[in-house]
Design a protein around this motif. Structure first.
Motif, PDB file in Angstrom:
ATOM      1  N   TYR A  22      -4.113   1.326 -12.103  1.00 14.41           N
ATOM      2  CA  TYR A  22      -3.337   0.112 -11.787  1.00 14.41           C
ATOM      3  C   TYR A  22      -4.217  -0.951 -11.148  1.00 14.41           C
ATOM      4  O   TYR A  22      -3.809  -1.600 -10.181  1.00 14.41           O
ATOM      5  CB  TYR A  22      -2.188   0.436 -10.825  1.00 14.41           C
ATOM      6  CG  TYR A  22      -0.969   1.057 -11.455  1.00 14.41           C
ATOM      7  CD1 TYR A  22      -0.719   0.946 -12.811  1.00 14.41           C
ATOM      8  CD2 TYR A  22      -0.047   1.739 -10.673  1.00 14.41           C
ATOM      9  CE1 TYR A  22       0.394   1.521 -13.376  1.00 14.41           C
ATOM     10  CE2 TYR A  22       1.078   2.318 -11.233  1.00 14.41           C
ATOM     11  CZ  TYR A  22       1.289   2.207 -12.583  1.00 14.41           C
ATOM     12  OH  TYR A  22       2.403   2.769 -13.132  1.00 14.41           O
ATOM     13  N   ASN A  57       0.833  -1.215   0.000  1.00 16.10           N
ATOM     14  CA  ASN A  57       0.000   0.000   0.000  1.00 16.10           C
ATOM     15  C   ASN A  57       0.864   1.260   0.000  1.00 16.10           C
ATOM     16  O   ASN A  57       0.557   2.240  -0.689  1.00 16.10           O
ATOM     17  CB  ASN A  57      -0.925   0.001   1.220  1.00 16.10           C
ATOM     18  CG  ASN A  57      -2.021  -1.036   1.082  1.00 16.10           C
ATOM     19  OD1 ASN A  57      -2.507  -1.283  -0.009  1.00 16.10           O
ATOM     20  ND2 ASN A  57      -2.398  -1.662   2.174  1.00 16.10           N
ATOM     21  N   LEU A  62     -12.711   3.229  -2.717  1.00 10.04           N
ATOM     22  CA  LEU A  62     -13.184   1.897  -2.339  1.00 10.04           C
ATOM     23  C   LEU A  62     -12.002   0.945  -2.425  1.00 10.04           C
ATOM     24  O   LEU A  62     -11.316   0.906  -3.452  1.00 10.04           O
ATOM     25  CB  LEU A  62     -14.279   1.418  -3.292  1.00 10.04           C
ATOM     26  CG  LEU A  62     -14.679  -0.043  -3.016  1.00 10.04           C
ATOM     27  CD1 LEU A  62     -15.792  -0.096  -1.985  1.00 10.04           C
ATOM     28  CD2 LEU A  62     -15.072  -0.779  -4.262  1.00 10.04           C
ATOM     29  N   LEU A  73     -10.236  -2.933  -0.390  1.00 10.30           N
ATOM     30  CA  LEU A  73     -10.437  -4.040   0.547  1.00 10.30           C
ATOM     31  C   LEU A  73     -10.195  -3.553   1.977  1.00 10.30           C
ATOM     32  O   LEU A  73      -9.414  -2.607   2.193  1.00 10.30           O
ATOM     33  CB  LEU A  73      -9.473  -5.181   0.202  1.00 10.30           C
ATOM     34  CG  LEU A  73      -9.719  -5.846  -1.159  1.00 10.30           C
ATOM     35  CD1 LEU A  73      -8.560  -6.752  -1.540  1.00 10.30           C
ATOM     36  CD2 LEU A  73     -11.028  -6.641  -1.132  1.00 10.30           C
TER      37      LEU A  73
HETATM   38  C1  LIG Z   1      -1.887  -2.293  -7.692  1.00  6.68           C
HETATM   39  S1  LIG Z   1      -2.898  -1.654  -6.414  1.00  6.68           S
HETATM   40  C2  LIG Z   1      -3.294  -0.045  -7.068  1.00  6.68           C
HETATM   41  C3  LIG Z   1      -3.621   0.942  -5.985  1.00  6.68           C
HETATM   42  C4  LIG Z   1      -3.955   2.350  -6.496  1.00  6.68           C
HETATM   43  N1  LIG Z   1      -5.042   2.364  -7.439  1.00  6.68           N
HETATM   44  C5  LIG Z   1      -2.743   2.983  -7.112  1.00  6.68           C
HETATM   45  O1  LIG Z   1      -2.657   3.146  -8.340  1.00  6.68           O
HETATM   46  O2  LIG Z   1      -1.849   3.327  -6.344  1.00  6.68           O
HETATM   47  C6  LIG Z   1      -4.443  -2.533  -6.609  1.00  6.68           C
HETATM   48  C7  LIG Z   1      -5.448  -2.215  -5.537  1.00  6.68           C
HETATM   49  O3  LIG Z   1      -6.627  -2.990  -5.788  1.00  6.68           O
HETATM   50  C8  LIG Z   1      -7.159  -3.359  -4.534  1.00  6.68           C
HETATM   51  N2  LIG Z   1      -8.077  -4.494  -4.680  1.00  6.68           N
HETATM   52  C9  LIG Z   1      -7.776  -5.766  -5.004  1.00  6.68           C
HETATM   53  N3  LIG Z   1      -8.890  -6.513  -5.022  1.00  6.68           N
HETATM   54  C10 LIG Z   1      -9.920  -5.697  -4.696  1.00  6.68           C
HETATM   55  C11 LIG Z   1     -11.321  -5.882  -4.551  1.00  6.68           C
HETATM   56  N4  LIG Z   1     -11.877  -7.072  -4.747  1.00  6.68           N
HETATM   57  N5  LIG Z   1     -12.087  -4.814  -4.214  1.00  6.68           N
HETATM   58  C12 LIG Z   1     -11.518  -3.596  -4.014  1.00  6.68           C
HETATM   59  N6  LIG Z   1     -10.192  -3.354  -4.145  1.00  6.68           N
HETATM   60  C13 LIG Z   1      -9.403  -4.390  -4.481  1.00  6.68           C
HETATM   61  C14 LIG Z   1      -5.921  -3.698  -3.720  1.00  6.68           C
HETATM   62  O4  LIG Z   1      -6.165  -3.752  -2.326  1.00  6.68           O
HETATM   63  C15 LIG Z   1      -4.987  -2.569  -4.138  1.00  6.68           C
HETATM   64  O5  LIG Z   1      -5.107  -1.441  -3.324  1.00  6.68           O
END
Ligand SMILES: C[S@@+](CC[C@H](N)C(=O)[O-])C[C@H]1O[C@@H](n2cnc3c(N)ncnc32)[C@H](O)[C@@H]1O
Length: 285
Positions: free
Chosen positions: A223, A133, A187, A189
């Motif tokens: 991402y 994170n 939104l 997890l």
């Molecule tokens: C690669 S990270 C990207 C985080 C952010 N968008 C960024 O660009 O910095 C992918 C994100 O998707 C979230 N994620 C994965 N599965 C998920 C789900 N089922 N519902 C919501 N978020 C989810 C992860 O916890 C993570 O924070």
């Protein structure tokens, strides 16, 4: 030795630095790809075909399972970019999509982590969760400040936005800083949201994007989709669509009116301001 950290850097300099950092970060990919091609016997396979072979030929001759063709194609693309092989355009070489089932049951990540998917691992391992994170947040706040400065027009006209899979909210915060009137939510997890900084700028919602996305004028995904296969991407996007209220009547900007007029078959239009903010729009057949 000197370092530019104290200096104010221009956007192109910052982006160049970001690219160079990524080159170092992923520098190992070339050597890994080379080792992989050598282990598979790719050079000999090409040689046996008279010095040129398609990706399918190489896969057939080296015993690569057809389901792994997209992976072999990517390895060869890396090595072609590195100047080790040369490529003529194959009809299928433009395909870069990952499909469900391409990789068999597990992704490479799962294979390396006893079958555990990445987002299950963030639930089980708090230090991995924190590292992931925080890394996303640092990279995203850097990129988003520039993206909002250079391409922020896409956010104009919005009153609310939800950043799906937005982690610790770095993107949503950059958008909220630049457009304080936009109500921004994130939104993600529960394991991501539980450690997110609560600064009041952004509203954090713990949940699962496959089940529910809070309603907003716009959904932002950064991402996120690249982590998922095609069928999962479709499910996520279906939830995104549900979250954005269908557009009824309302005020529109000029480009939105233009799109409607042209789609309706009119060839041109003219906006004539007549009194204050009141204008007449003439539409020509
Ligand atoms: C690669 S990270 C990207 C985080 C952010 N968008 C960024 O660009 O910095 C992918 C994100 O998707 C979230 N994620 C994965 N599965 C998920 C789900 N089922 N519902 C919501 N978020 C989810 C992860 O916890 C993570 O924070």
């Amino acid at each position: 030795m000197s370092c530019h950290a104290e200096q104010e850097l221009s956007t192109p300099d910052m982006l160049q630095g970001h690219i160079e950092l990524h080159h170092h970060l992923f520098g190992y990919l070339k050597s890994m790809a080379l080792r992989c091609a050598a282990d598979l016997g790719v050079p000999s396979a090409i040689h046996r075909r008279g010095g040129a072979a398609t990706i399918s030929d190489i896969a057939a001759d080296t015993g690569v399972h057809p389901a792994k063709l997209p992976h072999l194609r990517r390895i060869m693309r890396v090595l072609t970019g590195a100047g080790i092989f040369a490529a003529n355009d194959e009809p299928s070489s433009g395909r870069r999509r990952r499909r469900d089932g391409d990789t068999g049951a597990a992704t490479l990540y799962q294979a390396a982590h006893g079958g555990v998917p990445a987002w299950e691992m963030t639930k089980r391992d708090s230090s991995y969760n924190r590292a992931l994170n925080e890394a996303c947040a640092v990279d995203t706040s850097f990129v988003m400040d520039i993206a909002v400065r250079e391409g922020g027009d896409v956010f104009r006209g919005l009153s609310s936005l939800v950043d799906v899979g937005g982690g610790h909210g770095a993107a949503a915060m950059a958008i909220a800083r630049a457009f304080p009137h936009i109500k921004c939510s994130v939104l993600d997890l529960p394991q991501a949201i539980s450690e997110a900084p609560a600064d009041g700028m952004v509203n954090f919602v713990a949940g699962n994007m496959f089940e529910y996305i809070p309603p907003a004028n716009a959904v932002f995904l950064k991402y996120v989709l690249h982590c998922w296969g095609e069928q999962d991407c479709i499910k996520i996007l279906q939830q995104c669509k549900k979250a954005i209220p269908a557009r009824g009547g309302g005020e529109r900007e000029e480009h939105e009116w233009k799109k409607i007029f042209l789609e309706a078959g009119f060839s041109d239009y003219k906006i004539k301001p007549i009194l204050g903010f009141i204008s007449v729009i003439e539409v020509y057949p």
